[in-house]
Design a protein around this motif. Structure first.
Motif, short mmCIF file in Angstrom:
data_model
loop_
_atom_site.label_atom_id
_atom_site.label_comp_id
_atom_site.label_asym_id
_atom_site.label_seq_id
_atom_site.Cartn_x
_atom_site.Cartn_y
_atom_site.Cartn_z
N LEU A 181 53.76 10.75 42.85
CA LEU A 181 54.33 9.50 42.33
C LEU A 181 55.83 9.44 42.56
N GLY A 182 56.28 8.40 43.22
CA GLY A 182 57.72 8.19 43.44
C GLY A 182 58.29 7.26 42.38
N THR A 183 59.38 7.69 41.74
CA THR A 183 60.02 6.85 40.71
C THR A 183 61.53 6.80 40.92
N ASP A 184 62.07 5.60 40.91
CA ASP A 184 63.52 5.45 41.00
C ASP A 184 64.10 5.70 39.61
N LEU A 185 65.21 6.45 39.57
CA LEU A 185 65.77 6.87 38.28
C LEU A 185 66.94 5.98 37.88
N VAL A 186 67.19 5.92 36.57
CA VAL A 186 68.34 5.18 36.05
C VAL A 186 69.61 5.76 36.67
N LYS A 187 70.51 4.89 37.08
CA LYS A 187 71.78 5.34 37.65
C LYS A 187 72.90 4.43 37.16
N PRO A 188 74.16 4.68 37.53
CA PRO A 188 75.23 3.82 37.02
C PRO A 188 74.96 2.34 37.30
N LEU A 189 75.31 1.52 36.33
CA LEU A 189 74.97 0.10 36.35
C LEU A 189 75.38 -0.58 37.66
N GLU A 190 76.58 -0.29 38.10
CA GLU A 190 77.08 -0.98 39.29
C GLU A 190 76.21 -0.69 40.52
N ALA A 191 75.80 0.57 40.64
CA ALA A 191 74.96 0.95 41.79
C ALA A 191 73.62 0.20 41.72
N MET A 192 73.08 0.07 40.51
CA MET A 192 71.79 -0.62 40.38
C MET A 192 71.94 -2.10 40.70
N LEU A 193 73.02 -2.70 40.22
CA LEU A 193 73.20 -4.14 40.48
C LEU A 193 73.45 -4.40 41.96
N ASP A 194 74.27 -3.55 42.60
CA ASP A 194 74.55 -3.73 44.03
C ASP A 194 73.29 -3.58 44.87
N ALA A 195 72.40 -2.70 44.44
CA ALA A 195 71.17 -2.47 45.20
C ALA A 195 70.28 -3.71 45.24
N TYR A 196 70.43 -4.57 44.23
CA TYR A 196 69.58 -5.77 44.16
C TYR A 196 70.37 -7.06 44.36
N ASP A 197 71.65 -6.91 44.73
CA ASP A 197 72.46 -8.10 45.02
C ASP A 197 73.49 -7.70 46.07
N ASP A 198 73.04 -7.57 47.30
CA ASP A 198 73.87 -7.01 48.36
C ASP A 198 74.78 -8.07 48.95
#
Ligand code: AVJ
Length: 312
Positions: A181-198
């Motif tokens: 099972l592959g799971t993406d882990l919680v990371k710093p907020l900015e990195a998560m937001l940038d990943a979904y709003d490039d």
């Protein structure tokens, strides 16, 4: 009415937050746009997943001696799976069963993996649970099943639904069978937001394609330019949510779904949930769903975990 039409009708006419199920993001164009997303420097998820499989395919298989049947939930592009299949093919001739409701996805997967010598590919055109039920019937005497669920697709499920789903999968498996099972882990907020709003707007195009798809397939008259892409972090639910936000008050007709919708200025359609996990939660998930934890690999560049669970 097609399932798409029914789900659009249901999701856009309900009270409160309107929504369209995220699976409908992945038509042919949506799938191509998602593949472009995986190339974005801001979106490290897919590369982390692939890095882990590339580096640890041998170690993963060492945990599972004997003959294996490999099945996978969602056929993806086959690119990540290749590492596992190649490593196993050094041990025995391999039969691989990708499971996908889309025949197009299965055809692409077959194409992508065509060059693999000792691997025969049998696509199963089913929903996930039905597909696993079918795949296990193909096991030979003494063979174990290795089921792959990569890419953090589990993150698309609401948490209670993820537990229910993993239990259903567990119930299809026999003692000794394994789930990777592959799971993406919680990371710093900015990195998560940038990943979904490039910055180049690939994710925005991926999201807006859902409107264009309703236009193409349901005769709707959405103007995708009147909708903004939005990625938000829902802290209570620990997930990124993708929304489409209406720039103005507008009425949209969707003849194929038999509805006409009034949207207020600023109102959103919720299009995807991408839940993020921590390692303690992944451990709890295995316990709640009847698996034993066997091994785990975490990427050191982009927090992402590959967990190997075995049915006791
Ligand atoms: C394919 C569900 C893993 O949640 O990151 C990527 C989909 N959506 N960018 C994810 C996605 C927007 C992706 N999954």
């Amino acid at each position: 009415m097609s399932p798409f039409a029914r789900d659009v009708r249901e999701g856009l006419t309900r009270h409160g937050q309107r929504t369209v199920p995220s699976m409908y993001l992945y038509d042919e164009l949506g799938t191509a746009l998602f593949e472009a997303i995986t190339l974005l420097p801001e979106y490290g998820l897919t590369r982390a997943d692939e890095r882990l499989l590339q580096r640890h395919a041998g170690a993963i298989l060492e945990e599972l001696p004997g003959s294996l049947l490999v099945a996978e939930l969602g056929s993806g592009t086959g690119r990540k799976t290749r590492w596992i299949l190649e490593a196993l093919a050094r041990r025995e001739p391999v039969r691989y069963y990708p499971i996908d409701i889309s025949p197009m996805a299965l055809a692409r997967c077959r194409q992508e993996l065509a060059g693999l010598g000792a691997v025969s590919i049998v696509g199963l055109e089913h929903s996930y649970v039905e597909g696993v039920g079918e795949a296990v019937t193909h096991r030979r005497d003494g063979q174990r099943v290795l089921l792959l669920f990569l890419g953090s697709t589990i993150g698309n499920f609401e948490r209670p639904a993820a537990v229910a789903f993993l239990r259903e999968i567990r119930d299809c498996l026999a003692p000794g069978d394994a789930l990777l099972l592959g799971t993406d882990l919680v990371k710093p907020l900015e990195a998560m937001l940038d990943a979904y709003d490039d910055p180049p707007g690939v994710t925005a195009a991926f999201n807006r394609n859902l409107l264009a798809r309703m236009n193409r397939e349901l005769g709707a008259d959405f103007d995708p330019r009147c909708w903004d892409h939005e990625a938000r972090w829902n802290a209570a639910e620990r997930r990124i949510e993708m929304h489409l936000r209406s720039r103005a008050r507008q009425t949209v007709k969707i003849p194929g779904a038999g509805v006409s919708c009034d949207f207020a200025a600023g109102e959103t359609i919720w299009t995807e949930a991408c839940h993020k996990f921590d390692l303690a939660e992944v451990a709890c998930l295995s316990e709640w769903t009847g698996f034993t934890r066997r091994a785990q690999w975490v990427d050191d560049e982009w927090p992402f975990a590959e967990s190997l669970w075995v049915a006791p």
